[in-house]
Write a protein that holds these residues in place. Sequence first.
Motif, PDB file in Angstrom:
ATOM      1  N   PHE A   1       0.850  -1.185   0.000  1.00 26.53           N
ATOM      2  CA  PHE A   1       0.000   0.000   0.000  1.00 26.53           C
ATOM      3  C   PHE A   1       0.889   1.239   0.000  1.00 26.53           C
ATOM      4  O   PHE A   1       2.004   1.207   0.551  1.00 26.53           O
ATOM      5  N   PRO A   2       0.441   2.336  -0.605  1.00 24.80           N
ATOM      6  CA  PRO A   2       1.272   3.545  -0.686  1.00 24.80           C
ATOM      7  C   PRO A   2       1.851   3.992   0.652  1.00 24.80           C
ATOM      8  O   PRO A   2       3.010   4.408   0.712  1.00 24.80           O
ATOM      9  N   ALA A   3       1.107   3.878   1.736  1.00 23.88           N
ATOM     10  CA  ALA A   3       1.592   4.322   3.045  1.00 23.88           C
ATOM     11  C   ALA A   3       2.811   3.530   3.511  1.00 23.88           C
ATOM     12  O   ALA A   3       3.579   4.003   4.346  1.00 23.88           O
ATOM     13  N   ALA A   4       3.022   2.317   2.969  1.00 26.02           N
ATOM     14  CA  ALA A   4       4.144   1.469   3.389  1.00 26.02           C
ATOM     15  C   ALA A   4       5.408   1.677   2.552  1.00 26.02           C
ATOM     16  O   ALA A   4       6.442   1.066   2.841  1.00 26.02           O
ATOM     17  N   LEU A   5       5.360   2.536   1.555  1.00 30.82           N
ATOM     18  CA  LEU A   5       6.515   2.721   0.672  1.00 30.82           C
ATOM     19  C   LEU A   5       7.755   3.194   1.428  1.00 30.82           C
ATOM     20  O   LEU A   5       8.880   2.875   1.042  1.00 30.82           O
ATOM     21  N   GLY A   6       7.571   3.929   2.499  1.00 26.99           N
ATOM     22  CA  GLY A   6       8.689   4.455   3.271  1.00 26.99           C
ATOM     23  C   GLY A   6       9.518   3.379   3.966  1.00 26.99           C
ATOM     24  O   GLY A   6      10.616   3.670   4.448  1.00 26.99           O
ATOM     25  N   GLN A   7       9.039   2.157   4.001  1.00 30.96           N
ATOM     26  CA  GLN A   7       9.774   1.059   4.626  1.00 30.96           C
ATOM     27  C   GLN A   7      10.860   0.489   3.715  1.00 30.96           C
ATOM     28  O   GLN A   7      11.617  -0.386   4.118  1.00 30.96           O
ATOM     29  N   PHE A   8      10.928   0.989   2.473  1.00 36.03           N
ATOM     30  CA  PHE A   8      11.852   0.455   1.474  1.00 36.03           C
ATOM     31  C   PHE A   8      12.832   1.542   1.034  1.00 36.03           C
ATOM     32  O   PHE A   8      12.482   2.719   1.010  1.00 36.03           O
ATOM     33  N   THR A   9      14.050   1.141   0.671  1.00 39.36           N
ATOM     34  CA  THR A   9      15.050   2.086   0.182  1.00 39.36           C
ATOM     35  C   THR A   9      14.982   2.103  -1.343  1.00 39.36           C
ATOM     36  O   THR A   9      15.319   1.112  -1.999  1.00 39.36           O
ATOM     37  N   PHE A  10      14.518   3.214  -1.879  1.00 38.17           N
ATOM     38  CA  PHE A  10      14.301   3.340  -3.322  1.00 38.17           C
ATOM     39  C   PHE A  10      15.495   3.970  -4.028  1.00 38.17           C
ATOM     40  O   PHE A  10      16.260   4.739  -3.429  1.00 38.17           O
ATOM     41  N   ALA A  11      15.616   3.665  -5.318  1.00 36.17           N
ATOM     42  CA  ALA A  11      16.589   4.325  -6.174  1.00 36.17           C
ATOM     43  C   ALA A  11      16.282   5.828  -6.157  1.00 36.17           C
ATOM     44  O   ALA A  11      15.112   6.229  -6.142  1.00 36.17           O
TER      45      ALA A  11
ATOM     46  N   ALA B   1      16.118   8.267  -8.259  1.00 31.30           N
ATOM     47  CA  ALA B   1      15.231   8.842  -9.275  1.00 31.30           C
ATOM     48  C   ALA B   1      13.759   8.569  -8.976  1.00 31.30           C
ATOM     49  O   ALA B   1      12.884   9.323  -9.405  1.00 31.30           O
ATOM     50  N   ASP B   2      13.464   7.526  -8.221  1.00 34.62           N
ATOM     51  CA  ASP B   2      12.084   7.160  -7.898  1.00 34.62           C
ATOM     52  C   ASP B   2      11.545   7.904  -6.667  1.00 34.62           C
ATOM     53  O   ASP B   2      10.328   7.961  -6.460  1.00 34.62           O
ATOM     54  N   ILE B   3      12.432   8.450  -5.855  1.00 36.24           N
ATOM     55  CA  ILE B   3      12.019   9.013  -4.559  1.00 36.24           C
ATOM     56  C   ILE B   3      10.956  10.111  -4.662  1.00 36.24           C
ATOM     57  O   ILE B   3       9.999  10.100  -3.878  1.00 36.24           O
ATOM     58  N   PRO B   4      11.048  11.049  -5.610  1.00 36.84           N
ATOM     59  CA  PRO B   4       9.977  12.054  -5.683  1.00 36.84           C
ATOM     60  C   PRO B   4       8.588  11.439  -5.890  1.00 36.84           C
ATOM     61  O   PRO B   4       7.597  11.930  -5.341  1.00 36.84           O
ATOM     62  N   PHE B   5       8.513  10.359  -6.640  1.00 33.36           N
ATOM     63  CA  PHE B   5       7.232   9.686  -6.875  1.00 33.36           C
ATOM     64  C   PHE B   5       6.767   8.966  -5.610  1.00 33.36           C
ATOM     65  O   PHE B   5       5.588   8.982  -5.270  1.00 33.36           O
ATOM     66  N   VAL B   6       7.700   8.353  -4.909  1.00 35.79           N
ATOM     67  CA  VAL B   6       7.388   7.686  -3.635  1.00 35.79           C
ATOM     68  C   VAL B   6       6.804   8.701  -2.654  1.00 35.79           C
ATOM     69  O   VAL B   6       5.771   8.447  -2.018  1.00 35.79           O
ATOM     70  N   GLU B   7       7.456   9.854  -2.548  1.00 36.91           N
ATOM     71  CA  GLU B   7       6.996  10.882  -1.607  1.00 36.91           C
ATOM     72  C   GLU B   7       5.588  11.365  -1.948  1.00 36.91           C
ATOM     73  O   GLU B   7       4.753  11.531  -1.061  1.00 36.91           O
ATOM     74  N   ARG B   8       5.309  11.578  -3.228  1.00 36.25           N
ATOM     75  CA  ARG B   8       3.969  12.012  -3.633  1.00 36.25           C
ATOM     76  C   ARG B   8       2.923  10.960  -3.293  1.00 36.25           C
ATOM     77  O   ARG B   8       1.827  11.282  -2.838  1.00 36.25           O
ATOM     78  N   LEU B   9       3.253   9.701  -3.527  1.00 32.04           N
ATOM     79  CA  LEU B   9       2.300   8.627  -3.247  1.00 32.04           C
ATOM     80  C   LEU B   9       2.051   8.470  -1.754  1.00 32.04           C
ATOM     81  O   LEU B   9       0.926   8.207  -1.325  1.00 32.04           O
ATOM     82  N   MET B  10       3.090   8.652  -0.946  1.00 31.39           N
ATOM     83  CA  MET B  10       2.950   8.463   0.496  1.00 31.39           C
ATOM     84  C   MET B  10       2.092   9.531   1.141  1.00 31.39           C
ATOM     85  O   MET B  10       1.358   9.256   2.080  1.00 31.39           O
ATOM     86  N   VAL B  11       2.151  10.760   0.653  1.00 35.38           N
ATOM     87  CA  VAL B  11       1.350  11.824   1.255  1.00 35.38           C
ATOM     88  C   VAL B  11      -0.065  11.850   0.693  1.00 35.38           C
ATOM     89  O   VAL B  11      -0.897  12.625   1.136  1.00 35.38           O
TER      90      VAL B  11
ATOM     91  N   ALA C   1      -1.030  12.821  -2.229  1.00 42.35           N
ATOM     92  CA  ALA C   1      -1.321  13.950  -3.111  1.00 42.35           C
ATOM     93  C   ALA C   1      -1.943  13.467  -4.418  1.00 42.35           C
ATOM     94  O   ALA C   1      -2.754  14.162  -5.016  1.00 42.35           O
ATOM     95  N   ASP C   2      -1.557  12.284  -4.842  1.00 44.99           N
ATOM     96  CA  ASP C   2      -2.096  11.720  -6.072  1.00 44.99           C
ATOM     97  C   ASP C   2      -2.431  10.262  -5.828  1.00 44.99           C
ATOM     98  O   ASP C   2      -1.547   9.418  -5.791  1.00 44.99           O
ATOM     99  N   GLN C   3      -3.675   9.966  -5.639  1.00 51.63           N
ATOM    100  CA  GLN C   3      -4.079   8.585  -5.406  1.00 51.63           C
ATOM    101  C   GLN C   3      -4.034   7.801  -6.711  1.00 51.63           C
ATOM    102  O   GLN C   3      -4.400   8.305  -7.754  1.00 51.63           O
ATOM    103  N   VAL C   4      -3.567   6.591  -6.623  1.00 50.02           N
ATOM    104  CA  VAL C   4      -3.524   5.719  -7.795  1.00 50.02           C
ATOM    105  C   VAL C   4      -4.820   4.944  -7.857  1.00 50.02           C
ATOM    106  O   VAL C   4      -5.364   4.548  -6.879  1.00 50.02           O
TER     107      VAL C   4
END
Length: 131
Positions: free
Chosen positions: A104-114, A116-126, A128-131
Amino acid sequence: MIQVAAAIIHNEEGQLLIARRRQGKSQAGLWEFPGGKIEQDESIADCLQRELHEEMGITILPYESFGVNEHNYGSVEIRLFAWKARYLGGVIELVDHDEYRWVFPAALGQFTFAPADIPFVERLMVGADQV
């Protein structure tokens, strides 16, 4: 600059598909939204459908841009195009990755991302843009 596409793939439960780069690959051990290099004269949607079929054996339907991020890795600079996509089917078989998860998007912070992907991870976690 290398043009790369990443798929933010969701399933019916609202979980997102993430994958960890296997040893021997650039960014080994880091998590990412799967995708790959865009070939000449290839659309982003076509690239994502091809790459996910080649790298994971699955079928997806890319349907909307999620944004663009440029990142300089030192030896290479990439422009990463992220697109939302629906998971349509197939059994995941890993080629460039050694692990995958549906999270689930809220759990993305438990993983270490490349990076280039981090800005997308941050948007999904807050949210701001639901998938």
